[in-house]
Design a protein around this motif. Structure first.
Motif, short mmCIF file in Angstrom:
data_model
loop_
_atom_site.label_atom_id
_atom_site.label_comp_id
_atom_site.label_asym_id
_atom_site.label_seq_id
_atom_site.Cartn_x
_atom_site.Cartn_y
_atom_site.Cartn_z
N THR A 160 -35.37 10.02 99.99
CA THR A 160 -35.74 9.29 101.20
C THR A 160 -36.01 7.84 100.85
O THR A 160 -36.16 7.47 99.68
CB THR A 160 -37.00 9.89 101.86
N VAL A 223 -31.72 10.53 108.62
CA VAL A 223 -33.06 11.13 108.46
C VAL A 223 -33.72 10.58 107.20
O VAL A 223 -34.87 10.11 107.23
CB VAL A 223 -32.96 12.66 108.39
N ARG A 224 -33.00 10.64 106.09
CA ARG A 224 -33.60 10.24 104.82
C ARG A 224 -33.81 8.72 104.75
O ARG A 224 -34.80 8.24 104.20
CB ARG A 224 -32.71 10.72 103.67
N SER A 227 -37.02 7.62 106.64
CA SER A 227 -38.25 8.32 106.29
C SER A 227 -38.98 7.59 105.17
O SER A 227 -38.36 7.17 104.18
CB SER A 227 -37.93 9.75 105.83
N PRO A 228 -40.29 7.39 105.27
CA PRO A 228 -41.19 7.92 106.31
C PRO A 228 -41.35 7.03 107.54
O PRO A 228 -41.88 7.47 108.55
CB PRO A 228 -42.52 8.04 105.57
N GLY A 231 -39.00 6.52 110.98
CA GLY A 231 -38.77 7.94 111.24
C GLY A 231 -37.67 8.14 112.27
O GLY A 231 -37.68 7.52 113.34
N LYS A 246 -40.37 13.70 114.75
CA LYS A 246 -39.68 12.93 113.73
C LYS A 246 -39.16 13.88 112.65
O LYS A 246 -39.87 14.83 112.27
CB LYS A 246 -40.62 11.90 113.09
N LEU A 248 -38.34 14.00 108.80
CA LEU A 248 -38.74 13.20 107.65
C LEU A 248 -38.05 13.59 106.35
O LEU A 248 -38.11 12.85 105.37
CB LEU A 248 -40.26 13.28 107.47
N ALA A 291 -47.57 15.04 109.57
CA ALA A 291 -46.31 15.58 109.06
C ALA A 291 -46.53 16.98 108.49
O ALA A 291 -47.58 17.27 107.91
CB ALA A 291 -45.74 14.66 108.01
#
Length: 310
Positions: A160, A223-224, A227-228, A231, A246, A248, A291
């Motif tokens: 991420t 997504v990655r 993240s974080p 999001g 979201k 993460l 999360a």
């Protein structure tokens, strides 16, 4: 050396720590002014500001380094060099030229690829297999200066922006003592950037919503890469209407069932995408909550096979 350090986010903290540990005289730390945060909107100093104060260093937070008084105060520091890491302000030529060795910047990519504000996020979102950290001599153009020192950093398949950024911050911090020592003794020859530049624009809100009709590799990378923060988000049906979540962390999966884009293929958040592939969501965050790993979320918020996500 007699240095100023200019940085704001957590990514810059290891560099400041390394410069102090190496015995350099950091006479001033510049950071963005405190900003209102949290429910109470309390003015909160940046991570670099907080860390520098804990070390007893002088912290300066001018709203604009373009102001004549800010530029004059900087020149009066009589610096050997200024070390810049994600400071967040444009420096005018007068500032860049004030230190004896100029202003040096640690950048999180292999320039000229991903010049700009979000190089780590953009590299992951584009599916790059590697990136890097580089110390460059700053010039008036956006991340256009010649390279002094560089190290390649591989990007893992489930990396991420958060985990990659932490690794790059540590690796980049280790370049500073080498670069400053070599530059001071004349042992570094700045190398011009070679190749066509690409630009890492700031992440816009419109980019953060997941589009399940896109190929699985693209959804996974988004997504990655987001993240974080900020999001990537989607909506899942809840008892009282759509629930915003979201995503993460994720990994690529299979769509043997032939599910339509956005359809949950099993009870474990394996979601069909637009190319006949799928993405399994590994960590999620419901709006207004912390999360959670997918398994924990699903114990209280089941997403049965066949559920369509928005």
């Amino acid at each position: 050396m007699r240095l100023a350090f200019m940085g704001t986010p957590a990514f810059a903290v290891p560099s400041l720590a390394e410069l102090v540990a190496a015995g350099h005289e950091v006479v001033a730390v510049y950071s963005q002014p405190p900003k209102p945060r949290g429910r109470g909107q309390k003015l909160t100093p940046s991570p670099v500001h907080t860390f520098a104060k804990a070390l007893g260093l002088t912290v300066l937070t001018p709203p604009s380094m373009k102001a004549p008084e800010a530029m004059a105060a900087f020149a009066a520091l009589d610096l050997d060099a200024a070390c810049v890491v994600a400071y967040g302000q444009i420096l005018k030529p007068e500032v860049l030229a004030a230190p004896r060795l100029g202003c040096l910047n640690l950048h999180g990519s292999l320039l000229p690829r991903w010049r700009g504000a979000a190089p780590i996020q953009r590299a992951i979102m584009a599916g790059d297999r590697q990136t890097g950290v580089q110390i460059m001599q700053m010039t008036a153009g956006l991340d256009e200066g010649p390279i002094l020192l560089s190290e390649v950093v591989p990007i893992g398949p489930e990396e991420t922006a958060g985990t990659l950024g932490e690794r790059m911050a540590a690796i980049g911090a280790g370049l500073w003592p080498r670069a400053l020592a070599a530059l001071d003794r004349g042992g570094l020859e700045p190398q011009p950037q070679v190749g066509e530049p690409t630009y890492a624009a700031k992440i816009s809100p419109a980019e953060t919503r997941l589009d399940w009709s896109r190929p699985a590799a693209e959804v996974d990378a988004r997504v990655r890469g987001l993240s974080p923060r900020p999001g990537a988000w989607f909506e899942a049906p809840g008892p009282d209407g759509p629930v915003r979540m979201k995503a993460l962390a994720s990994r690529l999966g299979l769509n043997d069932e032939g599910g339509a884009p956005g359809e949950a293929l099993d009870e474990g958040l394996r979601i069909a995408c637009g190319d006949g592939g799928a993405v399994r969501l590994l960590r999620v965050q419901r709006e207004g909550r912390g999360a959670q790993d997918a398994e924990e979320l699903l114990r209280g918020f089941p997403v049965p096979a066949g559920t369509r996500l928005g």
